[in-house]
Design a protein around this motif. Sequence first.
Motif, PDB file in Angstrom:
ATOM      1  N   LEU A  70      -1.910   3.801  -0.977  1.00  0.00           N
ATOM      2  CA  LEU A  70      -0.797   2.952  -0.559  1.00  0.00           C
ATOM      3  C   LEU A  70      -1.124   2.200   0.721  1.00  0.00           C
ATOM      4  N   VAL A  95       3.396  -4.267  -4.859  1.00  0.00           N
ATOM      5  CA  VAL A  95       2.590  -3.077  -4.619  1.00  0.00           C
ATOM      6  C   VAL A  95       1.932  -2.550  -5.897  1.00  0.00           C
ATOM      7  N   ALA A 109       5.700  -1.713  -0.179  1.00  0.00           N
ATOM      8  CA  ALA A 109       4.568  -0.785  -0.051  1.00  0.00           C
ATOM      9  C   ALA A 109       4.698   0.047   1.219  1.00  0.00           C
ATOM     10  N   ASN A 140      -1.085  -1.730   1.282  1.00  0.00           N
ATOM     11  CA  ASN A 140      -0.396  -2.289   2.445  1.00  0.00           C
ATOM     12  C   ASN A 140      -1.231  -3.353   3.130  1.00  0.00           C
TER      13      ASN A 140
END
Length: 301
Positions: free
Chosen positions: A226, A249, A171, A230
């Motif tokens: 994203l 991810v 990720a 994370n």
Amino acid sequence: MDFLIGGLAGAGATIVTNPMDVVKTRMQLQGELRARGTAPERYKGIFHAVYVIAKADGLLALQRGLAPAMWLGFTMNSVRLGGYHTAISHGWTKDKNGNTVLLKAMLCSSISGMLSGLTGNPAFMLKTRIQASAHPSIAVGRQHRYKGMIDGIRTVYRTEGLKGFFAGVNATCLRLAVGSAAQLPTFTIAKEYLIARGYLQNSPMTLAFVASLGSGVLCVLIETPLDVANTRLYNQASAASGKQLYSGVMDCLTKIYKTEGLHGMYKGLGPLYLRIAPHTTLSLVIWDTLNNVLLGYRKKS
């Protein structure tokens, strides 16, 4: 020298923006995998989050995780900014007339961003876990109780091994590849556009400041989903514990969207912007200024 300048720029900007990073991390973990409105809302907004964190954990808690954050700022940006500047210096981002080619610049910045994710991931993971740790009254997400960066390194190595330092690395690399491809070429092209039209030619710091403003906005809009992934991947339990919420991810993004909706994908958007925008501006201005100083020194010698 290009890599050292990039690292110093990132570390310097981190000192100013870390409080918003703490707020962003807490807000992204709030209501994890719970439908909107079904989980207690510890943090009702940016300013409320700043207030409750300072009240429950003390004012210094807003700088929690600063040591690994500065380590991250240096390692990540030394590769990302240093690598991109090296590409510019060698003409890999330009055409035969010396003009920046968008696709070439995006490719070079994307590669440097992805490589920076690999080097910065251990610090990124530690920073996130330390920032998430809070007083029980305002705690959200899994709580990793480290006494500091060194204790965190020892604990992760003892309980998760070397693999633990690279949790969420996919990720991270994806986010930085995409974010850098949006940020750095935008900054370069904006500078060239202003210079070509005679603006701010005698004020390099102001030129860098103006050119960096648009980069921050574009970065946040593209990176936020994203970045949420994370944070969740870094903060979850280790694979060995058997209590992992996400396998990767895409699994993380899918579960967030299914349970929390589009709102969940953009949790922490406000504080993320207030972190990325000034961090982008400060790091790029510092980076550009140091590069200009170095260029001037080389011309004199």
